[in-house]
Write a protein that holds these residues in place. Structure first.
Motif, PDB file in Angstrom:
ATOM      1  N   THR A   1       0.913  -1.058   0.114  1.00  0.00           N
ATOM      2  CA  THR A   1       0.302  -0.347  -0.559  1.00  0.00           C
ATOM      3  C   THR A   1       1.021   1.237  -0.044  1.00  0.00           C
ATOM      4  OG1 THR A   1       0.111  -0.022   2.250  1.00  0.00           O
ATOM      5  CG2 THR A   1      -1.680  -1.201   1.709  1.00  0.00           C
ATOM      6  N   ARG A   2       0.069   2.391  -0.419  1.00  0.00           N
ATOM      7  CA  ARG A   2       0.712   3.963   0.206  1.00  0.00           C
ATOM      8  C   ARG A   2       1.532   3.723   1.514  1.00  0.00           C
ATOM      9  NH1 ARG A   2      -1.998   9.329  -1.316  1.00  0.00           N
ATOM     10  NH2 ARG A   2       0.111  11.249  -0.625  1.00  0.00           N
TER      11      ARG A   2
ATOM     12  N   ARG B   1      10.455   2.895  -6.896  1.00  0.00           N
ATOM     13  CA  ARG B   1       9.018   3.516  -8.244  1.00  0.00           C
ATOM     14  C   ARG B   1       9.529   3.065  -9.227  1.00  0.00           C
ATOM     15  NH1 ARG B   1       7.076   8.509  -7.001  1.00  0.00           N
ATOM     16  NH2 ARG B   1       7.346   8.797  -9.149  1.00  0.00           N
ATOM     17  N   ARG B   2      10.350   2.336 -10.066  1.00  0.00           N
ATOM     18  CA  ARG B   2      10.082   2.125 -11.212  1.00  0.00           C
ATOM     19  C   ARG B   2       9.921   0.520 -10.573  1.00  0.00           C
ATOM     20  NH1 ARG B   2      15.874   1.635 -11.759  1.00  0.00           N
ATOM     21  NH2 ARG B   2      16.009   4.341 -12.588  1.00  0.00           N
ATOM     22  N   MET B   3      10.449  -0.388  -9.938  1.00  0.00           N
ATOM     23  CA  MET B   3       9.149  -1.426  -9.385  1.00  0.00           C
ATOM     24  C   MET B   3       8.156  -1.624  -9.501  1.00  0.00           C
ATOM     25  SD  MET B   3      10.504  -3.896  -6.580  1.00  0.00           S
ATOM     26  CE  MET B   3       9.831  -2.983  -5.601  1.00  0.00           C
ATOM     27  N   PHE B   4       7.288  -0.399  -9.456  1.00  0.00           N
ATOM     28  CA  PHE B   4       5.907  -0.352  -8.594  1.00  0.00           C
ATOM     29  C   PHE B   4       4.849   0.016 -10.275  1.00  0.00           C
ATOM     30  CE2 PHE B   4       6.523  -1.410  -4.733  1.00  0.00           C
ATOM     31  CZ  PHE B   4       5.882  -2.035  -4.255  1.00  0.00           C
ATOM     32  N   LYS B   5       6.020   0.977 -10.746  1.00  0.00           N
ATOM     33  CA  LYS B   5       5.248   1.203 -12.236  1.00  0.00           C
ATOM     34  C   LYS B   5       5.430  -0.033 -13.280  1.00  0.00           C
ATOM     35  CE  LYS B   5       6.938   4.459 -16.496  1.00  0.00           C
ATOM     36  NZ  LYS B   5       7.320   5.764 -16.538  1.00  0.00           N
ATOM     37  N   ASP B   6       6.970  -0.948 -13.229  1.00  0.00           N
ATOM     38  CA  ASP B   6       6.459  -1.736 -13.147  1.00  0.00           C
ATOM     39  C   ASP B   6       5.401  -2.966 -13.295  1.00  0.00           C
ATOM     40  OD1 ASP B   6       8.558  -1.058 -15.290  1.00  0.00           O
ATOM     41  OD2 ASP B   6      10.160  -2.127 -14.001  1.00  0.00           O
TER      42      ASP B   6
ATOM     43  N   VAL C   1       0.903  -6.815 -12.465  1.00  0.00           N
ATOM     44  CA  VAL C   1       0.057  -7.520 -11.248  1.00  0.00           C
ATOM     45  C   VAL C   1      -0.447  -6.599 -10.195  1.00  0.00           C
ATOM     46  CG1 VAL C   1       1.979  -9.381 -10.502  1.00  0.00           C
ATOM     47  CG2 VAL C   1       2.297  -7.781  -9.662  1.00  0.00           C
ATOM     48  N   ARG C   2      -0.970  -5.706 -11.293  1.00  0.00           N
ATOM     49  CA  ARG C   2      -1.337  -3.878 -10.588  1.00  0.00           C
ATOM     50  C   ARG C   2      -2.080  -3.179 -11.208  1.00  0.00           C
ATOM     51  NH1 ARG C   2       0.322  -3.432  -4.778  1.00  0.00           N
ATOM     52  NH2 ARG C   2      -0.953  -1.773  -5.233  1.00  0.00           N
ATOM     53  N   ASP C   3      -3.452  -3.444 -10.942  1.00  0.00           N
ATOM     54  CA  ASP C   3      -3.981  -1.739 -11.904  1.00  0.00           C
ATOM     55  C   ASP C   3      -4.094  -0.453 -11.396  1.00  0.00           C
ATOM     56  OD1 ASP C   3      -5.174  -3.813 -13.448  1.00  0.00           O
ATOM     57  OD2 ASP C   3      -6.781  -4.053 -11.723  1.00  0.00           O
ATOM     58  N   ASP C   4      -2.414  -0.362 -10.141  1.00  0.00           N
ATOM     59  CA  ASP C   4      -2.765   0.753  -9.854  1.00  0.00           C
ATOM     60  C   ASP C   4      -1.156   1.111  -9.204  1.00  0.00           C
ATOM     61  OD1 ASP C   4      -3.080  -1.159  -7.499  1.00  0.00           O
ATOM     62  OD2 ASP C   4      -2.971   0.891  -5.890  1.00  0.00           O
ATOM     63  N   ASN C   5      -0.885   2.328  -8.572  1.00  0.00           N
ATOM     64  CA  ASN C   5       0.945   2.127  -9.285  1.00  0.00           C
ATOM     65  C   ASN C   5       1.266   3.033  -7.521  1.00  0.00           C
ATOM     66  OD1 ASN C   5       3.411   3.042  -7.789  1.00  0.00           O
ATOM     67  ND2 ASN C   5       3.719   4.215 -10.419  1.00  0.00           N
ATOM     68  N   PRO C   6       0.824   1.960  -6.399  1.00  0.00           N
ATOM     69  CA  PRO C   6       1.472   3.114  -5.049  1.00  0.00           C
ATOM     70  C   PRO C   6       2.222   3.485  -4.079  1.00  0.00           C
ATOM     71  CG  PRO C   6       2.092   0.816  -4.593  1.00  0.00           C
ATOM     72  CD  PRO C   6       1.355   0.781  -6.303  1.00  0.00           C
ATOM     73  N   ALA C   7       3.022   3.940  -5.226  1.00  0.00           N
ATOM     74  CA  ALA C   7       4.106   5.016  -5.030  1.00  0.00           C
ATOM     75  C   ALA C   7       3.504   5.975  -6.327  1.00  0.00           C
ATOM     76  CB  ALA C   7       5.473   4.182  -5.873  1.00  0.00           C
ATOM     77  N   ASP C   8       2.648   6.489  -6.108  1.00  0.00           N
ATOM     78  CA  ASP C   8       3.338   7.136  -7.321  1.00  0.00           C
ATOM     79  C   ASP C   8       2.768   8.627  -6.698  1.00  0.00           C
ATOM     80  OD1 ASP C   8       2.931   6.507  -9.972  1.00  0.00           O
ATOM     81  OD2 ASP C   8       0.550   7.248 -10.603  1.00  0.00           O
ATOM     82  N   GLN C   9       2.497   8.623  -5.677  1.00  0.00           N
ATOM     83  CA  GLN C   9       1.573  10.555  -4.776  1.00  0.00           C
ATOM     84  C   GLN C   9       2.822   9.993  -3.852  1.00  0.00           C
ATOM     85  OE1 GLN C   9       0.167  12.660  -5.870  1.00  0.00           O
ATOM     86  NE2 GLN C   9      -0.868  10.899  -7.277  1.00  0.00           N
ATOM     87  N   VAL C  10       3.519   9.264  -3.594  1.00  0.00           N
ATOM     88  CA  VAL C  10       4.485   9.275  -2.550  1.00  0.00           C
ATOM     89  C   VAL C  10       5.776  10.150  -2.722  1.00  0.00           C
ATOM     90  CG1 VAL C  10       6.101   7.855  -0.956  1.00  0.00           C
ATOM     91  CG2 VAL C  10       3.719   6.611  -1.768  1.00  0.00           C
ATOM     92  N   ARG C  11       5.383  11.018  -1.488  1.00  0.00           N
ATOM     93  CA  ARG C  11       7.389  12.187  -1.522  1.00  0.00           C
ATOM     94  C   ARG C  11       8.220  11.365  -1.151  1.00  0.00           C
ATOM     95  NH1 ARG C  11       6.369  17.200   1.728  1.00  0.00           N
ATOM     96  NH2 ARG C  11       8.079  17.545   0.952  1.00  0.00           N
ATOM     97  N   GLY C  12       9.279  11.547  -2.031  1.00  0.00           N
ATOM     98  CA  GLY C  12      10.193  10.463  -2.078  1.00  0.00           C
ATOM     99  C   GLY C  12      11.269  11.192  -0.587  1.00  0.00           C
ATOM    100  N   PRO C  13      12.371  10.277  -0.352  1.00  0.00           N
ATOM    101  CA  PRO C  13      13.759  10.616   0.683  1.00  0.00           C
ATOM    102  C   PRO C  13      13.918  11.876   0.544  1.00  0.00           C
ATOM    103  CG  PRO C  13      14.667   8.547  -0.233  1.00  0.00           C
ATOM    104  CD  PRO C  13      13.529   8.734  -0.932  1.00  0.00           C
ATOM    105  N   ASP C  14      15.131  12.716   1.706  1.00  0.00           N
ATOM    106  CA  ASP C  14      15.442  14.565   1.626  1.00  0.00           C
ATOM    107  C   ASP C  14      16.611  14.544   0.802  1.00  0.00           C
ATOM    108  OD1 ASP C  14      12.987  14.491   3.441  1.00  0.00           O
ATOM    109  OD2 ASP C  14      14.330  14.416   5.361  1.00  0.00           O
ATOM    110  N   VAL C  15      16.309  15.333   0.251  1.00  0.00           N
ATOM    111  CA  VAL C  15      17.715  15.902  -0.467  1.00  0.00           C
ATOM    112  C   VAL C  15      18.223  16.290   0.576  1.00  0.00           C
ATOM    113  CG1 VAL C  15      17.965  16.391  -2.542  1.00  0.00           C
ATOM    114  CG2 VAL C  15      16.148  15.260  -2.400  1.00  0.00           C
TER     115      VAL C  15
END
Length: 212
Positions: A39-40, A72-77, A88-102
């Protein structure tokens, strides 16, 4: 990863290492979950763990960012890969998740023209290296691109150089293999007037064949 290797992507070894060392490490729960069950919130917890490791100094922010990019690439695939059995999915749970601090990006270091002239004029520097430094500075090529450059790519008549391949220099498993450029995009660059005499001399010496 096996699918990406079948497409001759040379970065897979590094991707595997980042996933093993930074995503599935320290009791992380992501690796124990079915891809369809993630999940997200699971991915937000992963980012939280990466941020904690960045803050503690255990992990650099650039490496954390690359690890997150792999995820992110793994869930896009998982929802849009060309290989259908990976979908194996119809959605991408990583789409709206902000990444690590820069963190702060360091400015790049360049040679001033006067420093470059001192370098290539210094007789203590072997001539082979002075030639190499001159080619690198005037063609703006990466080291791997310069290693793959052949005379058939150099057009002295129209004063252009075709950059379209590179030699793997870092990864041990594929070191020396000819591949595409880092960006996957070929380009034609102009030959600077100051470089033309050197290219002409080198071409005559090589007979116009082989590597520059």
């Amino acid at each position: 990863h096996k699918w990406r290797e079948s497409r001759a992507l040379t970065c897979v070894g590094d991707d595997r290492a980042r996933m093993r060392n930074h995503v599935f490490v320290d009791g992380g729960t992501l690796g124990a979950l079915d891809m369809r069950a993630v999940t997200r919130r699971d991915l937000e917890r992963l980012v939280e763990q990466l941020d904690e490791r960045i803050a503690s100094g255990a992990l650099g922010w650039k490496v954390a960012g690359m690890a997150w990019s792999n995820v992110r690439r793994m869930f896009k695939d998982a929802c849009s890969a060309k290989r259908l059995d990976l979908r194996v999915r119809d959605d991408n749970p990583a789409d709206q998740v902000r990444g690590p601090d820069v963190g702060l990006k360091k400015s790049k270091q360049y040679l001033w023209p006067s420093e470059f002239l001192s370098l290539v004029s210094c007789e203590r520097v072997p001539m082979r290296w002075r030639l190499l430094f001159s080619l690198a500075a005037y063609t703006y090529t990466r080291a791997g691109e310069l290693a793959a450059l052949e005379w058939e790519d150099v057009d002295l008549e129209h004063l252009t150089i075709h950059i379209h391949r590179s030699v793997e220099r870092v990864r041990k498993a594929t070191k020396g293999r000819v591949k595409s450029t880092k960006t996957g995009v070929s380009r034609r660059i102009p030959i600077e007037p100051a470089l033309l005499p050197l290219l002409g001399a080198l071409r005559r010496k090589a007979g116009g064949k082989g590597h520059v």
